[in-house]
Motif scaffolding. Structure first.
Motif, mmCIF file in Angstrom:
data_model
loop_
_atom_site.group_PDB
_atom_site.id
_atom_site.type_symbol
_atom_site.label_atom_id
_atom_site.label_comp_id
_atom_site.label_asym_id
_atom_site.label_seq_id
_atom_site.Cartn_x
_atom_site.Cartn_y
_atom_site.Cartn_z
ATOM 1 N N PHE A 40 0.867 -1.178 0.000
ATOM 2 C CA PHE A 40 0.000 0.000 0.000
ATOM 3 C C PHE A 40 0.902 1.225 0.000
ATOM 4 N N TYR A 41 0.590 2.176 -0.850
ATOM 5 C CA TYR A 41 1.402 3.395 -0.935
ATOM 6 C C TYR A 41 0.477 4.601 -1.029
ATOM 7 N N PRO A 42 0.973 5.778 -0.648
ATOM 8 C CA PRO A 42 0.101 6.952 -0.584
ATOM 9 C C PRO A 42 -0.437 7.465 -1.925
ATOM 10 N N LYS A 43 0.450 7.696 -2.932
ATOM 11 C CA LYS A 43 -0.038 8.387 -4.126
ATOM 12 C C LYS A 43 0.907 8.199 -5.315
ATOM 13 N N ASP A 44 0.303 7.943 -6.488
ATOM 14 C CA ASP A 44 1.076 7.844 -7.725
ATOM 15 C C ASP A 44 1.876 9.121 -7.963
ATOM 16 N N SER A 45 3.037 8.956 -8.551
ATOM 17 C CA SER A 45 3.863 10.055 -9.069
ATOM 18 C C SER A 45 4.403 11.021 -8.021
ATOM 19 N N THR A 46 4.341 10.664 -6.753
ATOM 20 C CA THR A 46 5.007 11.469 -5.726
ATOM 21 C C THR A 46 6.418 10.919 -5.557
ATOM 22 N N LEU A 115 -2.700 11.533 5.707
ATOM 23 C CA LEU A 115 -1.893 10.902 4.667
ATOM 24 C C LEU A 115 -1.992 9.382 4.737
ATOM 25 N N PRO A 116 -2.354 8.727 3.623
ATOM 26 C CA PRO A 116 -2.396 7.261 3.639
ATOM 27 C C PRO A 116 -1.017 6.686 3.958
ATOM 28 N N GLY A 117 -0.986 5.651 4.769
ATOM 29 C CA GLY A 117 0.275 5.038 5.166
ATOM 30 C C GLY A 117 0.898 4.196 4.067
ATOM 31 N N ARG A 118 2.137 3.761 4.342
ATOM 32 C CA ARG A 118 2.898 2.919 3.423
ATOM 33 C C ARG A 118 3.202 1.616 4.179
ATOM 34 N N VAL A 119 2.538 0.535 3.784
ATOM 35 C CA VAL A 119 2.719 -0.744 4.452
ATOM 36 C C VAL A 119 2.844 -1.841 3.394
ATOM 37 N N THR A 120 3.798 -2.750 3.615
ATOM 38 C CA THR A 120 4.017 -3.884 2.718
ATOM 39 C C THR A 120 3.758 -5.177 3.471
ATOM 40 N N TYR A 121 3.047 -6.090 2.807
ATOM 41 C CA TYR A 121 2.730 -7.412 3.364
ATOM 42 C C TYR A 121 3.272 -8.483 2.436
ATOM 43 N N ILE A 122 3.806 -9.555 3.021
ATOM 44 C CA ILE A 122 4.090 -10.753 2.242
ATOM 45 C C ILE A 122 3.055 -11.778 2.676
ATOM 46 N N ILE A 123 2.329 -12.290 1.687
ATOM 47 C CA ILE A 123 1.256 -13.253 1.941
ATOM 48 C C ILE A 123 1.621 -14.537 1.211
ATOM 49 N N ASP A 124 1.683 -15.654 1.969
ATOM 50 C CA ASP A 124 2.063 -16.912 1.331
ATOM 51 C C ASP A 124 0.852 -17.549 0.641
ATOM 52 N N GLN A 125 1.092 -18.637 -0.070
ATOM 53 C CA GLN A 125 0.050 -19.262 -0.871
ATOM 54 C C GLN A 125 -1.096 -19.836 -0.043
ATOM 55 N N CYS A 126 -0.897 -19.979 1.251
ATOM 56 C CA CYS A 126 -1.970 -20.430 2.144
ATOM 57 C C CYS A 126 -2.815 -19.244 2.630
ATOM 58 N N GLY A 127 -2.430 -18.033 2.235
ATOM 59 C CA GLY A 127 -3.158 -16.844 2.666
ATOM 60 C C GLY A 127 -2.669 -16.282 3.989
ATOM 61 N N MET A 128 -1.561 -16.834 4.503
ATOM 62 C CA MET A 128 -1.006 -16.398 5.785
ATOM 63 C C MET A 128 -0.077 -15.203 5.581
ATOM 64 N N VAL A 129 -0.248 -14.192 6.431
ATOM 65 C CA VAL A 129 0.646 -13.031 6.388
ATOM 66 C C VAL A 129 1.950 -13.441 7.053
ATOM 67 N N PHE A 131 4.896 -11.430 6.735
ATOM 68 C CA PHE A 131 5.747 -10.276 6.991
ATOM 69 C C PHE A 131 4.916 -9.009 6.827
ATOM 70 N N VAL A 132 5.169 -8.036 7.704
ATOM 71 C CA VAL A 132 4.541 -6.720 7.591
ATOM 72 C C VAL A 132 5.618 -5.669 7.825
ATOM 73 N N HIS A 133 5.699 -4.706 6.932
ATOM 74 C CA HIS A 133 6.662 -3.608 7.091
ATOM 75 C C HIS A 133 5.908 -2.292 6.949
ATOM 76 N N ASN A 134 5.959 -1.465 7.999
ATOM 77 C CA ASN A 134 5.242 -0.200 8.032
ATOM 78 C C ASN A 134 6.254 0.927 8.205
ATOM 79 N N SER A 135 6.486 1.700 7.146
ATOM 80 C CA SER A 135 7.410 2.827 7.214
ATOM 81 C C SER A 135 7.082 3.806 6.102
#
Length: 162
Positions: A40-46, A115-129, A131-135
Motif C-alpha cells: 500500500f502506498y500513498p499516491k502515484d507520481s510522488t 496521509l495514507p500510510g505505506r505498508v508492505t505485506y508478504i502473503i504466502d500461498q496459504c493466505g497467511m501473512v 511479513f509486515v513492514h510499516n514505514s
C-alpha cells in the motif's frame, strides 16, 4: 469492514479491486499460483512512491525468481495508475482502492489522520501473512526487506523438503 491491523500470522482478507488495465484482481486467485508482495502506498507520481515503485520494478525479476508477485495499491484512479505504469514501465499490477475499503480491511494506518500510510505485506500461498513492514519515510526499505524475507521463507521451505 474491520479496523484492526493485520499482522504476521493472520489470515489475509480476500478482496477484489480493479487493475490499471480495467480488469478485476482477486487476491486469492493469485495466491493459488504464487506468494504475493502486497504494498500500500500513498499516491502515484510522488517522490517516495515513485522511488518505491521503480525499485520494485528494478527488483521485479528477483521477486519472480522467489515465486512472488508484486501488487501495489493506492486510492488513485485507474487512469492515474495507467499513467504511472506507462511513465515508469512498471511490470506489476497497480490496483485502485478509490473508496479505501481494502486499506481499512488491512488496517493500514493514516499518518496524522490525513496521509495514507505505506505498508508492505508478504502473503504466502496459504493466505497467511508472513511479513509486515510499516514505514512511510523509508520507501526503498520495503523492497529490500521484502526480498530478504522471501529468500528466508524459501530457504526454510527448501530445508523442510530436503
Amino acid at each position: 469492514m474491520r479496523d484492526e491491523v493485520i499482522k504476521v500470522g493472520d489470515k489475509a482478507p480476500d478482496f477484489e479491486l480493479r487493475r490499471q488495465d480495467g480488469g478485476l484482481f482477486r487476491l486469492y486467485d493469485i495466491l493459488k499460483e504464487k506468494n504475493v508482495v502486497l504494498y500500500f502506498y500513498p499516491k502515484d507520481s510522488t517522490s517516495g512512491c515513485t522511488k518505491q515503485a521503480c525499485e520494485f520494478r528494478d527488483q521485479y525479476e528477483s521477486f519472480q525468481e522467489e515465486g512472488a508477485e508484486v501488487v501495489g495499491i493506492s486510492s488513485d484512479s485507474i487512469e492515474s495508475h495507467q499513467r504511472f505504469e506507462q511513465t515508469h514501465q512498471l511490470p506489476f499490477k497497480l490496483l485502485s482502492d478509490d473508496d479505501g475499503n481494502v486499506r481499512r480491511l488491512f488496517g493500514v494506518p493514516r499518518i496524522l489522520g490525513l496521509l495514507p500510510g505505506r505498508v508492505t505485506y508478504i502473503i504466502d500461498q496459504c493466505g497467511m501473512v508472513r511479513f509486515v513492514h510499516n514505514s512511510l519515510m523509508k520507501p526503498l526499505e520495503h523492497v529490500s526487506t521484502a526480498l530478504e524475507v522471501l529468500q528466508e521463507i524459501n530457504g526454510e521451505l527448501k530445508k523442510q523438503t530436503a
